[in-house]
Structures are given as C-alpha cells and as structure tokens.
Design a protein around this motif. Structure first.
Motif, PDB file in Angstrom:
ATOM      1  N   THR A 118       0.853  -1.290  -0.003  1.00  0.00           N
ATOM      2  CA  THR A 118      -0.045   0.006   0.039  1.00  0.00           C
ATOM      3  C   THR A 118       0.817   1.114  -0.016  1.00  0.00           C
ATOM      4  N   ARG A 119       2.031   1.076  -0.627  1.00  0.00           N
ATOM      5  CA  ARG A 119       2.875   2.493  -0.797  1.00  0.00           C
ATOM      6  C   ARG A 119       2.587   3.207  -2.072  1.00  0.00           C
ATOM      7  N   LYS A 120       1.548   4.149  -1.983  1.00  0.00           N
ATOM      8  CA  LYS A 120       1.273   4.789  -3.234  1.00  0.00           C
ATOM      9  C   LYS A 120       2.388   5.649  -3.936  1.00  0.00           C
ATOM     10  N   PRO A 121       2.438   5.299  -5.109  1.00  0.00           N
ATOM     11  CA  PRO A 121       3.652   6.329  -5.773  1.00  0.00           C
ATOM     12  C   PRO A 121       3.269   7.625  -5.982  1.00  0.00           C
ATOM     13  N   SER A 122       4.236   8.329  -5.784  1.00  0.00           N
ATOM     14  CA  SER A 122       4.193  10.001  -5.872  1.00  0.00           C
ATOM     15  C   SER A 122       3.783  10.218  -7.352  1.00  0.00           C
ATOM     16  N   ARG A 123       3.330  11.767  -7.266  1.00  0.00           N
ATOM     17  CA  ARG A 123       2.933  12.236  -8.630  1.00  0.00           C
ATOM     18  C   ARG A 123       4.306  12.262  -9.631  1.00  0.00           C
ATOM     19  N   PHE A 124       5.352  12.486  -8.996  1.00  0.00           N
ATOM     20  CA  PHE A 124       6.747  12.318  -9.617  1.00  0.00           C
ATOM     21  C   PHE A 124       6.914  11.061 -10.365  1.00  0.00           C
ATOM     22  N   GLU A 125       6.542  10.062  -9.617  1.00  0.00           N
ATOM     23  CA  GLU A 125       6.811   8.653 -10.049  1.00  0.00           C
ATOM     24  C   GLU A 125       5.826   8.445 -11.041  1.00  0.00           C
ATOM     25  N   PHE A 126       4.754   8.800 -11.031  1.00  0.00           N
ATOM     26  CA  PHE A 126       3.692   8.353 -12.096  1.00  0.00           C
ATOM     27  C   PHE A 126       4.037   9.254 -13.357  1.00  0.00           C
ATOM     28  N   LEU A 127       4.668  10.463 -13.117  1.00  0.00           N
ATOM     29  CA  LEU A 127       5.037  11.325 -14.535  1.00  0.00           C
ATOM     30  C   LEU A 127       6.336  10.447 -15.055  1.00  0.00           C
ATOM     31  N   THR A 128       7.271  10.049 -14.107  1.00  0.00           N
ATOM     32  CA  THR A 128       8.348   9.117 -14.839  1.00  0.00           C
ATOM     33  C   THR A 128       7.986   7.853 -15.514  1.00  0.00           C
ATOM     34  N   VAL A 129       6.909   7.205 -14.928  1.00  0.00           N
ATOM     35  CA  VAL A 129       6.419   6.022 -15.618  1.00  0.00           C
ATOM     36  C   VAL A 129       5.799   6.381 -16.944  1.00  0.00           C
ATOM     37  N   PHE A 130       4.938   7.432 -17.043  1.00  0.00           N
ATOM     38  CA  PHE A 130       4.416   7.772 -18.315  1.00  0.00           C
ATOM     39  C   PHE A 130       5.630   8.119 -19.387  1.00  0.00           C
ATOM     40  N   PHE A 131       6.828   8.772 -19.010  1.00  0.00           N
ATOM     41  CA  PHE A 131       8.006   8.953 -19.874  1.00  0.00           C
ATOM     42  C   PHE A 131       8.422   7.680 -20.075  1.00  0.00           C
ATOM     43  N   ILE A 132       8.563   6.661 -19.090  1.00  0.00           N
ATOM     44  CA  ILE A 132       9.334   5.526 -19.544  1.00  0.00           C
ATOM     45  C   ILE A 132       8.521   4.685 -20.560  1.00  0.00           C
ATOM     46  N   LEU A 133       7.088   4.590 -20.581  1.00  0.00           N
ATOM     47  CA  LEU A 133       6.207   3.982 -21.567  1.00  0.00           C
ATOM     48  C   LEU A 133       6.303   4.779 -22.642  1.00  0.00           C
ATOM     49  N   ILE A 134       6.397   6.078 -22.845  1.00  0.00           N
ATOM     50  CA  ILE A 134       6.719   6.834 -24.008  1.00  0.00           C
ATOM     51  C   ILE A 134       7.840   6.441 -24.804  1.00  0.00           C
ATOM     52  N   GLY A 135       8.962   6.257 -24.025  1.00  0.00           N
ATOM     53  CA  GLY A 135      10.248   5.882 -24.517  1.00  0.00           C
ATOM     54  C   GLY A 135      10.251   4.504 -24.977  1.00  0.00           C
ATOM     55  N   THR A 136       9.574   3.458 -24.333  1.00  0.00           N
ATOM     56  CA  THR A 136       9.328   2.182 -24.807  1.00  0.00           C
ATOM     57  C   THR A 136       8.571   2.099 -26.084  1.00  0.00           C
ATOM     58  N   ALA A 137       7.547   2.857 -26.302  1.00  0.00           N
ATOM     59  CA  ALA A 137       6.699   3.002 -27.443  1.00  0.00           C
ATOM     60  C   ALA A 137       7.670   3.295 -28.725  1.00  0.00           C
ATOM     61  N   MET A 138       8.460   4.206 -28.513  1.00  0.00           N
ATOM     62  CA  MET A 138       9.586   4.733 -29.468  1.00  0.00           C
ATOM     63  C   MET A 138      10.617   3.656 -29.803  1.00  0.00           C
ATOM     64  N   VAL A 139      10.977   2.976 -28.924  1.00  0.00           N
ATOM     65  CA  VAL A 139      12.048   2.205 -29.240  1.00  0.00           C
ATOM     66  C   VAL A 139      11.173   0.920 -29.769  1.00  0.00           C
ATOM     67  N   GLY A 140      10.115   0.483 -29.528  1.00  0.00           N
ATOM     68  CA  GLY A 140       9.451  -0.626 -30.095  1.00  0.00           C
ATOM     69  C   GLY A 140       8.709  -0.033 -31.579  1.00  0.00           C
ATOM     70  N   LYS A 141       8.648   1.287 -31.897  1.00  0.00           N
ATOM     71  CA  LYS A 141       8.329   1.555 -33.174  1.00  0.00           C
ATOM     72  C   LYS A 141       6.666   1.651 -33.263  1.00  0.00           C
ATOM     73  N   LEU A 142       6.141   1.591 -32.123  1.00  0.00           N
ATOM     74  CA  LEU A 142       4.691   1.673 -31.999  1.00  0.00           C
ATOM     75  C   LEU A 142       4.113   2.838 -32.778  1.00  0.00           C
ATOM     76  N   PHE A 143       4.810   3.843 -32.752  1.00  0.00           N
ATOM     77  CA  PHE A 143       4.230   5.117 -33.512  1.00  0.00           C
ATOM     78  C   PHE A 143       4.391   5.079 -34.996  1.00  0.00           C
ATOM     79  N   GLU A 144       4.967   3.901 -35.701  1.00  0.00           N
ATOM     80  CA  GLU A 144       5.237   3.782 -36.937  1.00  0.00           C
ATOM     81  C   GLU A 144       4.434   2.380 -37.155  1.00  0.00           C
ATOM     82  N   THR A 145       3.274   2.858 -37.871  1.00  0.00           N
ATOM     83  CA  THR A 145       2.357   1.510 -38.003  1.00  0.00           C
ATOM     84  C   THR A 145       3.006   0.611 -39.062  1.00  0.00           C
TER      85      THR A 145
END
Length: 296
Positions: A118-145
C-alpha cells in the motif's frame, strides 16, 4: 576514493548483466536453446557460489539457518523465471527491444509495492512511468504503423520477465537480510536452477549439447552473467547504498543496446535512440527521487 571503488564495482556488474542477451541470441545460431542455457548458467553459478560459501564458512556473522532456505529458494525461482523468459524472448524479438521491455521492472516494482505494501507512488513517480512508457513505445516503433512486425509472443515473454524481475528485486530486498551474501546467493541460484528444471526438465534432459564448446559458453554465462556481478553487487551496494546503486545499474540499458549493435548488428533508428534516452533519463530521475526521499 574508497566510494569510487565501490561505484566502479556496481558499474562493472551492471555492464556484465547488460551483455548477456546479445551473447545468448548469438548462441541460438549454434543450436542452443533458452532452457538449457538458463538452467546450466544458474546451476554452475550455484556451484561456484557454493565453493565460495564453503571457502568462507568460518565467518561467524550471517550464517544460513533452516528457516531461511524456503524463502530464498522461492526468491531464486523468480530470478530463474526472469532469466529463462528473457532469454526465450530474444529468440522472437531483437535483443535491443528485449532489454528495453525488461527495464519496465522499474514501474512494475512501484505497482507491486502499491498493491502489496500500500505504498502509493508519488506524482513524480507517475510522471516518470509515463515517460518510460513513451520511450518504450518509441523504441518498439509503436508510432510507426508500417513497422508493426514485432512478435506478440516475444513481447509477452519479455514483459513477463520484467514482472518476475520486479518480484525478485522486492523479495531479495526483504528476505535473508542477515544472511551472508555468499550463502544467500548460493541458495537463490539453487532455487533458480530448480525452477528452470521443473518447467523445462524434458528439454534440458533431451538436450545433446554437451560438447566442449557448449561447456565453455555456459561457464562464461555463469561466471560473467551471474557469479561475478553477484559478488560485485553484494560487496559494493551495502557500501554506497541501494539508492545510488539503482541509479548506477541503469548502465545495463545502454550497454545492452550497444552490444546488440556491435555483436548482433541490430539496426537502431534515430527514433529508437531518442526513446532509449527518454527511458534512461526517466529511470535515472525515478531512482534519484527515491534516493532523496529515503534520506529525508
């Protein structure tokens, strides 16, 4: 000056870990498979660590008790699953993509701590997770159909390895705290090899790869991929702290990408490089934030 030595040890351990996926994928071309490579790597590492444990058995502090065995064996099963699933994933997807997906353990760890402790992540941690997922999508070429030719099975295997790695990190940090690192690592590797064998026993027994070449490679994986990094981390992390160590261990990501480029000749586009940089910066920021919180 003393801390510099321990910092170098953590960096060296992370570098060694980062090379493994490329070497494993290279070995697939020689006819080896993930099950036998992961099993013999864990088994031989347990043997080497057992010798180390025996050689230092006179130490009075942190001896292994009977009650420590089962939790440590179960902890070992999670890293065994991680290695097998990760090695299996690189037979379906590029090694550079597999390591990027494995690094999702950073936010998996946050999620598990939220659910279990029950250790809820902080807003900053949520924000970094968002950018990690964006970076992952870029590496996986998910933006290039037009590039969506990746293997769903490979992605699933890599994600599963990321989840089990997160479980391993959380369990390893809470179990066997008073046990000497030699004994703790040995039992974890025993649990790892048992788990891999239970899942892939038929494949491992049926394997006919017992040539000198195979033996040399699995010894290399066991020493460079497990035994030495384990010793380096066990010696240095307690000296400089888990927070700084977690930041330093992100070296695994660029090293893995570099190895995939040099050893496997995998092509990496500018978009993927940008995604890797975003991921790396986000992981560093998350770990640095954790370090600052722990010092308050």
């Amino acid at each position: 000056m003393k801390n510099i030595k321990y910092i170098f040890m953590v960096l060296l351990g992370g570098t060694m870990y980062g090379t493994m996926a490329s070497f494993v994928k290279l070995l697939y071309s020689k006819g080896f498979n993930a099950a036998e490579l992961a099993f013999w790597q864990a088994f031989l590492a347990a043997l080497f660590l057992g010798i180390c444990t025996f050689a230092t058995r006179k130490a009075n502090k942190g001896k292994l008790s009977h009650k420590d065995w089962l939790p440590l064996l179960l902890t070992g099963s999670t890293i065994g699953l991680t290695n097998f699933l990760y090695y299996e994933s690189v037979s379906y997807i590029p090694a550079s993509l597999a390591i990027v997906i494995l690094m999702q353990f950073t936010w998996f760890s946050l999620l598990l701590e939220w659910i279990i402790f029950t250790r809820k992540p902080s807003r900053f941690e949520f924000l970094t997770v968002f950018f990690i997922l964006i970076g992952t999508a870029m590496v996986g070429k998910l933006f290039e159909t037009e590039e969506w030719a990746f293997s769903i099975k490979g992605i699933t295997l890599a994600l599963s390895s990321s989840l089990t790695y997160a479980i391993y990190i959380i369990a390893n940090g809470r179990i066997g705290k008073g046990v000497r690192w030699q004994s703790k690592s040995m039992v974890i590797m025993i649990g790892s090899s048992i788990c891999i064998f239970m899942i892939n026993g038929g494949t491992i027994i049926a394997g006919s790869h017992f040539s000198g070449g195979f033996l040399i490679w699995v010894i290399f994986l066991a020493i460079v991929g497990t035994t030495i990094p384990t010793a380096l981390f066990a010696t240095s992390i307690s000296k400089i702290g888990a927070g700084i160590s977690s930041i330093l261990m992100t070296v695994e990501l660029p090293i893995a990408i570099l190895c995939a480029r040099i050893i496997l000749k995998e092509q990496i586009s500018p978009l993927q490089i940008a995604g890797i940089i975003i991921m790396l910066a986000s992981i560093l920021a998350m770990n640095y934030h954790k370090l600052l919180k722990s010092r308050k």
